[in-house]
Design a protein around this motif. Structure first.
Motif, PDB file in Angstrom:
ATOM      1  N   ASN A   3      47.165  56.504  -5.461  1.00 59.51           N
ATOM      2  CA  ASN A   3      47.126  56.342  -6.724  1.00 59.51           C
ATOM      3  C   ASN A   3      46.075  57.596  -7.263  1.00 59.51           C
ATOM      4  OD1 ASN A   3      48.763  54.365  -7.483  1.00 59.51           O
ATOM      5  ND2 ASN A   3      47.202  52.788  -7.352  1.00 59.51           N
ATOM      6  N   GLN A   4      45.288  57.717  -6.391  1.00 61.86           N
ATOM      7  CA  GLN A   4      44.044  58.700  -6.794  1.00 61.86           C
ATOM      8  C   GLN A   4      44.748  60.101  -6.935  1.00 61.86           C
ATOM      9  OE1 GLN A   4      41.158  58.601  -7.824  1.00 61.86           O
ATOM     10  NE2 GLN A   4      40.839  60.878  -8.193  1.00 61.86           N
ATOM     11  N   MET A   5      45.555  60.388  -6.077  1.00 56.46           N
ATOM     12  CA  MET A   5      46.356  61.737  -5.739  1.00 56.46           C
ATOM     13  C   MET A   5      47.349  61.739  -7.192  1.00 56.46           C
ATOM     14  SD  MET A   5      46.863  64.696  -4.501  1.00 56.46           S
ATOM     15  CE  MET A   5      45.088  64.133  -3.799  1.00 56.46           C
ATOM     16  N   LYS A   6      47.942  60.575  -7.491  1.00 51.24           N
ATOM     17  CA  LYS A   6      49.055  60.572  -8.559  1.00 51.24           C
ATOM     18  C   LYS A   6      48.304  60.883  -9.958  1.00 51.24           C
ATOM     19  CE  LYS A   6      52.462  57.403  -6.882  1.00 51.24           C
ATOM     20  NZ  LYS A   6      53.106  55.870  -6.935  1.00 51.24           N
ATOM     21  N   LEU A   7      46.999  60.346  -9.764  1.00 51.24           N
ATOM     22  CA  LEU A   7      46.119  60.563 -11.008  1.00 51.24           C
ATOM     23  C   LEU A   7      45.857  62.020 -11.253  1.00 51.24           C
ATOM     24  CD1 LEU A   7      44.852  59.411 -13.598  1.00 51.24           C
ATOM     25  CD2 LEU A   7      42.696  58.831 -12.102  1.00 51.24           C
ATOM     26  N   SER A   8      45.574  62.733  -9.923  1.00 53.66           N
ATOM     27  CA  SER A   8      45.277  64.155  -9.683  1.00 53.66           C
ATOM     28  C   SER A   8      46.093  65.042 -10.532  1.00 53.66           C
ATOM     29  CB  SER A   8      44.646  64.550  -8.528  1.00 53.66           C
ATOM     30  OG  SER A   8      43.465  63.995  -7.917  1.00 53.66           O
TER      31      SER A   8
END
Length: 181
Positions: A3-8
């Protein structure tokens, strides 16, 4: 992809200036090594290479260059002309940032390296009527040096030195040689 990479990726496009920059750094750091999720964003990045916003084009080119090492299907071999096109972008800063990252495609494997070298040699030889061609040549030679440092392949060095020897202006010839010292 977590999710962190999706958010990035989301913030890379829609956040404020600081959020976009932080997201950009996160994505480049994460994609500096092989990742399993490259194809989750691949098609969108290809599409973004022609985005109306030059920052989006630049980021897409840089992300794809980094993701080439995470491309077991070797999609980059077919998509490379679209990526290379951004190195000719009407916005010079976009073109230059894209060109400066293109060497990362070459470290994905021998076929990719051969392809990138062919494109760069051709541009070095035939791009003299481009605006800022001396800077472009400098970036191409720095890319070759980066590829050489990765592979330690003397053929790359030989190619670069042959190209430098075709340069007639002493000032630029010296500048280019400094890259290889």
């Amino acid at each position: 992809m977590n999710n962190q990479m999706k958010l990035s990726f989301e913030k890379s496009k829609t956040g404020n200036k600081d959020e976009r920059f932080e997201a950009y750094q996160n994505i480049l750091n994460e994609t500096d090594r092989r990742v399993e999720w490259a194809y989750e964003v691949w098609d969108q990045l290809i599409e973004d290479l022609t985005h109306k916003d030059n920052h989006q084009r630049s980021r897409a080119a840089q992300y794809l260059s980094n993701l080439a090492k995470s491309d077991p299907e070797m999609r980059i071999m077919n998509d490379f002309p679209k990526l290379w096109e951004v190195t000719n972008d009407k916005k010079f800063v976009t073109a230059r940032h894209s060109l400066q990252s293109i060497w990362k495609v070459a470290i994905a494997g021998k076929p990719q390296m051969d392809m990138v070298m062919e494109y760069m040699v051709n541009r070095f030889k035939n791009g003299t009527d481009e605006k800022n061609f001396t800077l472009i040549r400098n970036d191409i030679l720095q890319n070759m040096k980066n590829i050489y440092d990765y592979y330690n392949d003397e053929a790359i060095k030989h190619t670069a030195l042959e190209l430098i020897n075709t340069v007639e202006e002493k000032k630029y010839k010296k500048k280019y040689m400094d890259i290889w010292k």
